[in-house]
Design an enzyme around this catalytic site. Sequence first.
Site, PDB file in Angstrom:
ATOM      1  N   LYS A 107       0.815  -1.213   0.000  1.00  0.00           N
ATOM      2  CA  LYS A 107       0.000   0.000   0.000  1.00  0.00           C
ATOM      3  C   LYS A 107       0.855   1.273   0.000  1.00  0.00           C
ATOM      4  O   LYS A 107       0.358   2.350  -0.254  1.00  0.00           O
ATOM      5  CB  LYS A 107      -0.966  -0.024   1.180  1.00  0.00           C
ATOM      6  CG  LYS A 107      -2.058  -1.074   0.990  1.00  0.00           C
ATOM      7  CD  LYS A 107      -3.116  -1.002   2.072  1.00  0.00           C
ATOM      8  CE  LYS A 107      -4.296  -1.923   1.763  1.00  0.00           C
ATOM      9  NZ  LYS A 107      -3.955  -3.347   1.997  1.00  0.00           N
TER      10      LYS A 107
HETATM   11  C1  LIG Z   1      -4.596  -4.421   1.391  1.00  0.00           C
HETATM   12  C2  LIG Z   1      -3.891  -5.709   1.380  1.00  0.00           C
HETATM   13  C3  LIG Z   1      -4.251  -6.757   0.505  1.00  0.00           C
HETATM   14  C4  LIG Z   1      -5.443  -6.667  -0.416  1.00  0.00           C
HETATM   15  O1  LIG Z   1      -5.242  -5.780  -1.486  1.00  0.00           O
HETATM   16  P1  LIG Z   1      -6.490  -5.262  -2.331  1.00  0.00           P
HETATM   17  O2  LIG Z   1      -5.941  -4.238  -3.245  1.00  0.00           O
HETATM   18  O3  LIG Z   1      -7.469  -4.697  -1.334  1.00  0.00           O
HETATM   19  O4  LIG Z   1      -7.058  -6.443  -3.046  1.00  0.00           O
HETATM   20  C5  LIG Z   1      -3.493  -7.913   0.498  1.00  0.00           C
HETATM   21  N1  LIG Z   1      -2.443  -8.056   1.336  1.00  0.00           N
HETATM   22  C6  LIG Z   1      -2.077  -7.085   2.189  1.00  0.00           C
HETATM   23  C7  LIG Z   1      -0.918  -7.336   3.086  1.00  0.00           C
HETATM   24  C8  LIG Z   1      -2.771  -5.880   2.243  1.00  0.00           C
HETATM   25  O5  LIG Z   1      -2.393  -4.925   3.114  1.00  0.00           O
END
Ligand SMILES: *Cc1c(COP(=O)(O)O)cnc(C)c1O
Length: 436
Positions: A107
């Site tokens: 993220k």
């Molecule tokens: C947010 C997140 C996901 C999921 O990603 P999306 O874009 O919501 O599908 C998977 N793994 C981790 C560690 C995350 O923080």
Amino acid sequence: MHFYSTNNPSTRVSFKEAVFNSMPQDKGLYMPVTIPRLDDKFINNLREYSLPEIAFHVSKNLLGDDIPDSDLKAIIDDAINFLAPVVRLEDNVFVLELFHGPSLAFKDFGARFMSRVMAYFLEKGEKQLDVLVATSGDTGGAVALGFLGVPNTRVTILYPKGKVSEIQELQLTTNGQNIRAVEIDGTFDDCQALVKQAFTDKELNDKFRLTSANSINIARLIPQTFYYFGAYAQLLKQGINKVVFSVPSGNFGNIGAGLLAWKMGLPVKHFIAATNVNDTVPEFFRTGVYQPKPSVATLSNAMDVGDPSNWVRIADLFRNDMSALKNLITGYSYDDEETMAAIKFIFDNYNYVACPHTAIAWQALRDWQQDNFKQNVAGVFLSTAHPCKFPDVYPESISCKIDVPEQVKALTKKNKHLVALGKDFDGFKEYLLKNN
Ligand SMILES: *Cc1c(COP(=O)(O)O)cnc(C)c1O
């Protein structure tokens, strides 16, 4: 580039508007009016480019002249200042590590790019931007560290008491400067409800310039396309050009970005949508019925989403053409027991510690490769977070092998600063008004 709303394809807003609104009034999601293909010369020469160079080309292709080249370059160099290496585990099995940014989760790509784009569009003398964000863990850290020190912005993070891991809490509470952490005596849903109510409160909106930093913001999606190109470039260097990506999915922003990259011309053979038991999308592929359900708590809690908010973008990309979708994407889902078994298998066979989300993507890749062994396609599974963020998941024999990054060790020496509040809106509102 202009953007339309998936609920009303004739809408047109500028990139700046799409970024600050986050979501259109009609509750659709913003999509680019055209998704131009990158020229073949760029795709064929990908291996010559660094990740920031790729990021510049790709975002320029989507944004056109919305941000002048030199400013766009500066935003990217500042935002994408860490690597996304592809690591080989065995023949045709690679892991794309997306956890080398400041919050140790993928993220960071979205949050760092979005924060800098927002700061860029804030004109001189404009009112300070107040970002409100509810988090169940990874989003808050990425947004906090993304906005930390960004001028003319302030971030208020709401997180549920006792429901984030120790490292996640440290990432939220040790920043100071323009970041405030509010611990809510409630659940993640309570935090989200408080943020939503704040956005509709007239007094707060008169006083503050509020914005949300949630995962549907188009400025979080665009930078997530960069590492798909970057991974492909690294494989080209090893003489590999047939690739499938397996993506651990919750809100489906990450895989949505992969599909956007494909639409821009990245020659990916196939995508695998890997979920935990919150399997609305794999279920849709099985039955043809899209049936959102309440979310269920799992070990891979960043994917505990029963109604993935980015799914409408994917449906929109394919004009709801089920057979086109099925040709390009396969869904797999796993429960916690299978997740633990995958973590153990990866550790025993590759001496590699995968976070629970990552392990699910690996298992889905393995199952897809077994179902499609004739195709001889290199598989890349995305590692979305560093395992040290989820220490309680592992048996001691594995957790003792996790390399804790220096930045995390440094966090444990810092003091936490937080405000503890109940889940009632009046208390939260009073806090915001009194702490201007
Ligand atoms: C947010 C997140 C996901 C999921 O990603 P999306 O874009 O919501 O599908 C998977 N793994 C981790 C560690 C995350 O923080």
